[in-house]
Design an enzyme around this catalytic site. Structure first.
Site, PDB file in Angstrom:
ATOM      1  N   LYS A  11     -17.017 -10.316  53.624  1.00  0.00           N
ATOM      2  CA  LYS A  11     -17.947  -9.228  53.948  1.00  0.00           C
ATOM      3  C   LYS A  11     -17.953  -8.907  55.454  1.00  0.00           C
ATOM      4  O   LYS A  11     -17.467  -9.699  56.271  1.00  0.00           O
ATOM      5  CB  LYS A  11     -19.348  -9.611  53.455  1.00  0.00           C
ATOM      6  CG  LYS A  11     -19.436  -9.722  51.928  1.00  0.00           C
ATOM      7  CD  LYS A  11     -20.865 -10.036  51.465  1.00  0.00           C
ATOM      8  CE  LYS A  11     -20.959 -10.106  49.951  1.00  0.00           C
ATOM      9  NZ  LYS A  11     -22.343 -10.386  49.493  1.00  0.00           N
ATOM     10  N   TYR A  51     -21.137  -2.037  43.360  1.00  0.00           N
ATOM     11  CA  TYR A  51     -22.410  -2.724  43.129  1.00  0.00           C
ATOM     12  C   TYR A  51     -23.320  -1.960  42.152  1.00  0.00           C
ATOM     13  O   TYR A  51     -24.531  -2.174  42.159  1.00  0.00           O
ATOM     14  CB  TYR A  51     -23.137  -2.951  44.456  1.00  0.00           C
ATOM     15  CG  TYR A  51     -22.606  -4.138  45.251  1.00  0.00           C
ATOM     16  CD1 TYR A  51     -22.679  -5.435  44.736  1.00  0.00           C
ATOM     17  CD2 TYR A  51     -22.054  -3.965  46.509  1.00  0.00           C
ATOM     18  CE1 TYR A  51     -22.207  -6.527  45.458  1.00  0.00           C
ATOM     19  CE2 TYR A  51     -21.579  -5.058  47.237  1.00  0.00           C
ATOM     20  CZ  TYR A  51     -21.660  -6.333  46.706  1.00  0.00           C
ATOM     21  OH  TYR A  51     -21.207  -7.419  47.412  1.00  0.00           O
ATOM     22  N   ASN A 114     -24.087 -12.529  53.769  1.00  0.00           N
ATOM     23  CA  ASN A 114     -23.745 -13.890  53.340  1.00  0.00           C
ATOM     24  C   ASN A 114     -22.235 -14.117  53.205  1.00  0.00           C
ATOM     25  O   ASN A 114     -21.789 -14.955  52.439  1.00  0.00           O
ATOM     26  CB  ASN A 114     -24.512 -14.260  52.069  1.00  0.00           C
ATOM     27  CG  ASN A 114     -24.210 -13.344  50.910  1.00  0.00           C
ATOM     28  OD1 ASN A 114     -23.391 -12.435  51.030  1.00  0.00           O
ATOM     29  ND2 ASN A 114     -24.836 -13.585  49.777  1.00  0.00           N
ATOM     30  N   HIS A 117     -18.238 -12.339  48.776  1.00  0.00           N
ATOM     31  CA  HIS A 117     -18.561 -12.004  47.384  1.00  0.00           C
ATOM     32  C   HIS A 117     -17.555 -12.705  46.493  1.00  0.00           C
ATOM     33  O   HIS A 117     -16.382 -12.809  46.852  1.00  0.00           O
ATOM     34  CB  HIS A 117     -18.449 -10.491  47.140  1.00  0.00           C
ATOM     35  CG  HIS A 117     -18.349 -10.142  45.673  1.00  0.00           C
ATOM     36  ND1 HIS A 117     -19.452  -9.998  44.873  1.00  0.00           N
ATOM     37  CD2 HIS A 117     -17.271  -9.975  44.863  1.00  0.00           C
ATOM     38  CE1 HIS A 117     -19.048  -9.750  43.627  1.00  0.00           C
ATOM     39  NE2 HIS A 117     -17.734  -9.727  43.601  1.00  0.00           N
ATOM     40  N   GLU A 128     -13.442  -6.115  38.401  1.00  0.00           N
ATOM     41  CA  GLU A 128     -13.518  -6.008  39.868  1.00  0.00           C
ATOM     42  C   GLU A 128     -12.122  -6.016  40.502  1.00  0.00           C
ATOM     43  O   GLU A 128     -11.883  -5.314  41.489  1.00  0.00           O
ATOM     44  CB  GLU A 128     -14.372  -7.152  40.421  1.00  0.00           C
ATOM     45  CG  GLU A 128     -15.843  -7.006  40.018  1.00  0.00           C
ATOM     46  CD  GLU A 128     -16.735  -8.117  40.560  1.00  0.00           C
ATOM     47  OE1 GLU A 128     -16.222  -9.039  41.223  1.00  0.00           O
ATOM     48  OE2 GLU A 128     -17.955  -8.042  40.330  1.00  0.00           O
TER      49      GLU A 128
HETATM   50  P1  RTP Z   1     -21.967 -11.752  45.283  1.00  0.00           P
HETATM   51  O1  RTP Z   1     -22.198 -10.856  44.078  1.00  0.00           O
HETATM   52  O2  RTP Z   1     -21.902 -10.992  46.583  1.00  0.00           O
HETATM   53  O3  RTP Z   1     -20.862 -12.716  45.113  1.00  0.00           O
HETATM   54  O4  RTP Z   1     -23.248 -12.662  45.474  1.00  0.00           O
HETATM   55  P2  RTP Z   1     -24.171 -13.322  44.395  1.00  0.00           P
HETATM   56  O5  RTP Z   1     -23.595 -13.161  43.023  1.00  0.00           O
HETATM   57  O6  RTP Z   1     -24.431 -14.685  44.908  1.00  0.00           O
HETATM   58  O7  RTP Z   1     -25.472 -12.443  44.539  1.00  0.00           O
HETATM   59  P3  RTP Z   1     -25.993 -11.182  43.677  1.00  0.00           P
HETATM   60  O8  RTP Z   1     -27.285 -11.562  43.070  1.00  0.00           O
HETATM   61  O9  RTP Z   1     -24.888 -10.661  42.795  1.00  0.00           O
HETATM   62  O10 RTP Z   1     -26.288 -10.141  44.821  1.00  0.00           O
HETATM   63  C1  RTP Z   1     -25.231  -9.402  45.391  1.00  0.00           C
HETATM   64  C2  RTP Z   1     -25.374  -9.378  46.882  1.00  0.00           C
HETATM   65  O11 RTP Z   1     -26.552  -8.660  47.236  1.00  0.00           O
HETATM   66  C3  RTP Z   1     -27.111  -9.205  48.420  1.00  0.00           C
HETATM   67  N1  RTP Z   1     -28.479  -9.636  48.148  1.00  0.00           N
HETATM   68  N2  RTP Z   1     -29.494  -9.353  48.916  1.00  0.00           N
HETATM   69  N3  RTP Z   1     -32.063  -9.106  50.045  1.00  0.00           N
HETATM   70  C4  RTP Z   1     -31.911  -9.802  48.914  1.00  0.00           C
HETATM   71  O12 RTP Z   1     -32.817 -10.367  48.348  1.00  0.00           O
HETATM   72  C5  RTP Z   1     -30.570  -9.895  48.360  1.00  0.00           C
HETATM   73  N4  RTP Z   1     -30.242 -10.517  47.240  1.00  0.00           N
HETATM   74  C6  RTP Z   1     -28.921 -10.351  47.102  1.00  0.00           C
HETATM   75  C7  RTP Z   1     -26.238 -10.368  48.843  1.00  0.00           C
HETATM   76  O13 RTP Z   1     -25.260  -9.868  49.768  1.00  0.00           O
HETATM   77  C8  RTP Z   1     -25.597 -10.762  47.536  1.00  0.00           C
HETATM   78  O14 RTP Z   1     -24.399 -11.482  47.752  1.00  0.00           O
HETATM   79 MG    MG Z   2     -23.007 -11.269  42.196  1.00  0.00          MG
END
Ligand code: RTP
Ligand code: MG
Length: 140
Positions: A11, A51, A114, A117, A128
């Site tokens: 990212k 997204y 973070n 992804h 994807e």
């Molecule tokens: P990713 O999809 O990026 O691999 O991450 P993940 O599964 O761990 O997290 P996900 O729940 O799919 O959320 C996608 C991305 O959204 C951002 N995020 N921001 N501000 C917030 O509460 C929040 N929660 C998620 C993060 O960049 C997350 O990786």
């Molecule tokens: Mg995710």
């Protein structure tokens, strides 16, 4: 366990800090091969499309703006159980909850910025990967 492929994105917070090589070393040390990779500036439409599953979430607008705030590195990782292995190497979404030695523990700035992804299932990985790569660009 079968050999799988998963989509990874380094990212903008990580590309901005020149961490591409250090992140890639974590993947390779874990036995994940980088079988496709390109550095791109996402358009807003591309980020929104990628997204789309999060479109109703309160953080969606901010996430899209973050993802287009600088270049990203999109990549395909291949290895035994690659989807789960990649998520293990990444660590928890919120770096405050990420385990020692994970990418997010070492490099993430916040729950949003973070650093990486990773696809969350083999089914989503296929979708994807196809979003960013032609089959001819993936060399296993
Ligand atoms: P990713 O999809 O990026 O691999 O991450 P993940 O599964 O761990 O997290 P996900 O729940 O799919 O959320 C996608 C991305 O959204 C951002 N995020 N921001 N501000 C917030 O509460 C929040 N929660 C998620 C993060 O960049 C997350 O990786
Ligand atoms: Mg995710």
């Amino acid at each position: 366990m079968a050999v799988e492929r998963t989509l990874s994105i380094i990212k903008p917070d990580a590309t901005r800090r020149n961490l591409t090589g250090k992140v890639n070393a974590k993947f390779e040390d874990a036995g994940l091969a980088i079988v496709a990779q390109k550095r791109v500036q996402l358009t807003k439409a591309q980020a929104e499309g990628f997204y789309a599953v999060h479109a109703a979430r309160p953080f969606f607008g901010s996430l899209v703006e973050f993802m287009i705030s600088g270049p990203v590195v999109v990549q395909v990782l291949e290895g035994e159980g690659a989807v789960a292995k990649n998520r293990e190497v990444m660590g928890a979404t919120n770096p405050a909850n990420a385990a020692e030695g994970t990418i997010r523990k070492e490099f993430a700035e916040s729950i949003e910025a973070n650093s990486v992804h990773g696809s969350d299932s083999a089914e989503n990985a296929a979708i994807e990967i196809a979003y960013f790569f032609a089959q001819t660009e993936i060399v296993g």
